[in-house]
Motif scaffolding. Structure first.
Motif, PDB file in Angstrom:
ATOM      1  N   SER A   7      13.949   1.829  -0.888  1.00  0.00           N
ATOM      2  CA  SER A   7      15.133   2.760  -1.095  1.00  0.00           C
ATOM      3  C   SER A   7      15.032   3.168  -2.381  1.00  0.00           C
ATOM      4  O   SER A   7      15.380   4.425  -2.846  1.00  0.00           O
ATOM      5  N   VAL A   8      14.675   2.218  -3.560  1.00  0.00           N
ATOM      6  CA  VAL A   8      14.618   2.566  -4.941  1.00  0.00           C
ATOM      7  C   VAL A   8      13.441   3.738  -4.910  1.00  0.00           C
ATOM      8  O   VAL A   8      13.785   4.738  -5.640  1.00  0.00           O
ATOM      9  N   GLY A   9      12.356   3.477  -4.232  1.00  0.00           N
ATOM     10  CA  GLY A   9      11.389   4.287  -4.578  1.00  0.00           C
ATOM     11  C   GLY A   9      11.456   5.649  -3.942  1.00  0.00           C
ATOM     12  O   GLY A   9      11.205   6.721  -4.713  1.00  0.00           O
ATOM     13  N   ASN A  10      12.372   5.661  -2.789  1.00  0.00           N
ATOM     14  CA  ASN A  10      12.607   6.789  -2.197  1.00  0.00           C
ATOM     15  C   ASN A  10      13.530   7.752  -3.169  1.00  0.00           C
ATOM     16  O   ASN A  10      13.635   8.937  -2.988  1.00  0.00           O
TER      17      ASN A  10
ATOM     18  N   PRO B  96       4.296   8.934   2.775  1.00  0.00           N
ATOM     19  CA  PRO B  96       3.714   9.658   1.700  1.00  0.00           C
ATOM     20  C   PRO B  96       3.805   8.872   0.331  1.00  0.00           C
ATOM     21  O   PRO B  96       2.915   8.854  -0.605  1.00  0.00           O
ATOM     22  N   ASN B  97       4.827   8.494   0.139  1.00  0.00           N
ATOM     23  CA  ASN B  97       5.269   7.934  -1.257  1.00  0.00           C
ATOM     24  C   ASN B  97       4.980   6.318  -1.300  1.00  0.00           C
ATOM     25  O   ASN B  97       5.156   5.749  -2.216  1.00  0.00           O
ATOM     26  N   LEU B  98       4.482   5.839  -0.165  1.00  0.00           N
ATOM     27  CA  LEU B  98       4.093   4.461  -0.158  1.00  0.00           C
ATOM     28  C   LEU B  98       2.595   4.358  -0.389  1.00  0.00           C
ATOM     29  O   LEU B  98       1.777   5.289   0.087  1.00  0.00           O
ATOM     30  N   SER B  99       2.130   3.251  -0.942  1.00  0.00           N
ATOM     31  CA  SER B  99       0.642   2.923  -1.058  1.00  0.00           C
ATOM     32  C   SER B  99       0.141   2.678   0.344  1.00  0.00           C
ATOM     33  O   SER B  99       1.154   2.452   1.219  1.00  0.00           O
ATOM     34  N   ARG B 139      -1.176   5.879  -3.352  1.00  0.00           N
ATOM     35  CA  ARG B 139      -0.516   6.406  -2.463  1.00  0.00           C
ATOM     36  C   ARG B 139      -1.155   7.237  -1.582  1.00  0.00           C
ATOM     37  O   ARG B 139      -2.271   7.879  -1.789  1.00  0.00           O
ATOM     38  N   THR B 140      -0.613   7.092  -0.179  1.00  0.00           N
ATOM     39  CA  THR B 140      -1.425   7.895   0.878  1.00  0.00           C
ATOM     40  C   THR B 140      -1.503   9.373   0.622  1.00  0.00           C
ATOM     41  O   THR B 140      -2.572   9.887   1.167  1.00  0.00           O
TER      42      THR B 140
END
Lengths: 484, 230
Positions: A7-10, B96-99, B139-140
């Motif tokens: 959630s923090v990342g988003n 997309p914003n996750l590794s 990140r993917t």
């Protein structure tokens, strides 16, 4: 990566948008907090004003108010009648005495005499008994005292001012305010006749008295149980004894100089005043209301309080709506992602929680910036609200206060000329100070108010975020993945 | 073992009733690699959605290891997807914003696996799909198409599913990368004893799977048995 971390990342996925959202939220939250701070500050001021002025009425004998007077004295029966009036919570009778120092009266007959109050000097005419004492007044006569003692062009020898003595039926001063006892204790049972007394600080100092010391009134020895501070030189040149004791000293066991009537609320003061006046009769008693102008002032402050509360709720709702709209937008934008998460086994509640937490991250950031805004702006906002709502009142109050003071001989209302009990404690003071009281509201961000405000903001944010969170539950993965 | 019994899915479109899946029945043995080919709009993806419990059939049933999906509530279907199904999409559908490693860990997180265990397994899976270890934490959205599809396959394997459903897994990849991906799926099917069903319109790709079904006007026929795999 946990739901919270995700959630923090988003929340920071799009930094520019996050900054914009936080800025908008910060303004709304800052405004909400500033309004809450203003509300609390004004509320505290209203309480302070109510506490300082009190919801009291002063009852004097009809025609006996001011520097001239006559009529019949008040009686304990009338006090009982007053006590039975609706909304009256208490009635405190007082009996005013004038203590004349024995040494200055010389061979004057020490027996009790009933004297009319000298013009310009004392309260209700004919009410004050002059009795002897071994105390010396703490206030020197000076120019004013000697002028009052003058007779035409003949200047009499320098004199010593009398000491105010008041018999009281409760631990209040002659205006109904609680006595501030700085050492010792009160008189205990104020309804019994005991040779105990409270003395003012300056009078005690002048005569070298402490708690346990003794002095005499009419050759009767009184023991000092406490020393009080009235806050003024005049008020501290005074003695309080129990009401029955004062009535005994004056040899008028059933008479009262004044009655201090306490009403249960500020709203009922007007109606109660009328009711008391009707109960006692206009030919028997004059009922005065010392706080009329302050009531208007308090009413203005109440308006400010209400406005600030409405603004707080509006700003809070705005923050909630902002959060809801932002999160609805994010949910719509991430429909595919939500569908994917569901396809790989995420529960609805996990996804909903993720969006709620994401909104709370934004709210937390907005709250930090908002708190800074509130701490900087709350004082100004409170002042602006108060000044815009009380300018008229303050002007009127100041004008009326000044007018009353000017009406007194030599403008000496708070001075040494008028013993307590005569004029309800000198009404020019609170009247004249109203405008200052109004403008002296201090709005500072206290941790408690800040915590309460931010808790409310978070509660509203959770409600606002629940709507989009519930929307995520309605997203069917097949619909968003059909484009594959 | 996957058993599909007389599966029907129909939609209303105005006055017309469309049946993209119309009485489909087949069985797949555990660890088999099969493909479904058909033209665009032939109902391939709809069939895959029914098998993966993303959609509910109008009639018929899917039985996985003896468990019927018909009539299961949404919560149980979610659990089924989490535990028994792995999806590989044409568009990869990674977060997309996750590794890469975080994406692979997601299904394990939803299954309640401890963080340390899922991190270790995610790294192992990424190694199995031959993603450069330097790119595990990347990140993917910064990976190439082939790399993203490898991450997607690793994610599909995360909870050791019984069935992996791959919808046009090479559709967005060049020919060489596509072949690598099919080889990878084939080897994973063999190594993990996982049933893999690939939907494709690429006939050459279908030739590399053990069984090939043809879907035409909602009806399935087994077209070719290549004999390459069970």
């Amino acid at each position: 990566m946990s739901v919270l971390a995700r959630s923090v990342g988003n929340a920071f996925r799009n930094k520019i948008r996050t900054a914009a959202v936080v800025a908008v939220l910060a303004v709304a939250i800052g405004l909400a907090l500033a309004m809450l701070v203003a509300n609390q500050a004004v509320g505290a001021k209203v309480q302070e004003l109510n506490a300082s002025v009190g919801t009291t009425l002063t009852v004097n004998p009809a025609g006996g108010q001011g520097f001239e007077g006559g009529g019949e004295p008040l009686t304990t029966a009338e006090a009982e009648t007053t006590a039975s009036v609706a909304n009256v919570t208490s009635v405190v009778g007082t009996k005013a005495l004038r203590l004349q120092t024995t040494t200055t009266t010389g061979s004057t007959d020490a027996a009790t005499t009933q004297q009319a109050g000298p013009g310009g000097g004392f309260g209700p005419g004919g009410q004050q008994a002059t009795v002897s004492t071994n105390l010396t007044a703490a206030v020197d006569a000076g120019t004013l005292g000697n002028r009052n003692n003058a007779s035409g062009t003949t200047t009499l020898p320098a004199r010593t001012l009398p000491i105010t003595a008041t018999g009281i039926g409760a631990e209040v001063d002659s205006t109904g305010k609680a006595l501030e006892i700085t050492s010792g204790t009160g008189l205990g049972d104020y309804t019994s006749s005991e040779a105990k007394a409270l003395v003012g600080t300056s009078l005690a100092e002048k005569n070298g008295l402490t708690v346990g010391s003794t002095f005499t009134i009419q050759d009767k020895t009184f023991t000092i149980t406490g020393i009080f501070d009235a806050g003024t030189a005049f008020g501290n040149n005074a003695v309080y004894v129990t009401l029955p004791e004062a009535q005994t000293l004056a040899e008028t066991p059933d008479e009262l100089s004044t009655m201090i009537v306490t009403v249960n609320s500020l709203e009922n003061v007007d109606s109660t005043k009328t009711a008391v006046q009707d109960a006692l009769g206009t030919d028997k008693a004059d009922v005065t209301q010392g706080q009329r102008n302050l009531e208007t002032a308090v009413s203005s402050l109440d308006s400010v309080k209400n406005i600030s509360m409405i603004a707080f709720i509006a700003a809070l709702a705005t923050a909630g709506i902002i959060i809801m709209l932002i999160m609805v937008m994010l949910v719509r934008e991430r429909r595919r992602e939500i569908g994917v998460l569901k396809a790989i086994g995420a529960r609805n509640r996990t996804i909903g929680l993720q969006f709620v937490l994401e909104s709370l991250v934004l709210v937390a950031l907005g709250s930090v910036v908002g708190a800074v805004i509130a701490s900087l702006a709350s004082g100004g906002i409170a002042s602006a609200l108060i000044s815009s709502n009380t300018t008229t009142t303050a002007a009127t109050t100041t004008q009326r206060g000044g007018g009353l003071a000017g009406a007194m001989p030599n403008g000496t209302v708070p001075g040494g000329g008028m013993p307590g009990g005569g004029m309800g404690g000198g009404q020019g003071g609170p009247f004249g100070g109203a405008s200052q009281l109004l403008t002296s509201v201090t709005a500072s961000v206290s941790p408690g108010v800040l915590a309460a405000g931010i808790t409310a903001v978070f509660a509203v944010a959770i409600i606002g975020a629940l709507v989009p969170a519930l929307l995520t539950a309605r997203i069917r993965p097949i619909e968003v993945l059909r484009g594959e | 073992m996957i058993v599909v019994k007389d599966l029907v899915r129909q939609f209303k479109s105005g006055d017309r009733t469309i049946k993209p899946v119309n009485g489909v029945s087949f069985e797949l043995d555990k660890g088999s690699l099969a493909s479904i080919v058909g033209k665009s709009g032939s109902g391939k993806s709809t069939l895959l959605s029914l098998l993966g419990a993303l959609d509910k059939p109008t009639s018929g049933d899917v039985v996985v290891d003896g468990v019927s999906l018909a009539g299961l509530p949404d919560g149980k279907l979610t659990e089924y997807r989490r535990r028994d199904i792995g999806f590989v999409f044409q568009q990869f559908n990674l977060i997309p914003n996750l590794s890469a490693v975080d994406n692979v860990m997601l299904p394990m997180e939803f299954a309640g696996m401890r963080k340390a265990a899922r991190l270790q397994r995610a790294r192992e899976l990424l190694e199995q799909v031959q993603l450069d270890p330097e790119k595990h934490s990347r990140r993917t959205n910064r990976l190439s198409g082939g790399e993203q599809q490898r991450v997607a396959i690793a994610r599909a394997l995360a909870n050791e599913p019984k069935l992996i459903l791959a919808d046009e897994p090479t559709g967005n990849l060049d020919e060489q990368t596509g072949e690598h991906i099919i080889e990878l799926l084939s080897s994973l099917s063999r190594d993990h004893d996982t049933t893999i069903l690939v939907v494709t319109h690429d006939r050459s790709l279908a030739q590399k799977t053990g069984r090939c079904f043809r879907l035409q006007q909602g009806r399935l026929t087994e077209e070719v048995r290549t004999g390459l795999r069970r």
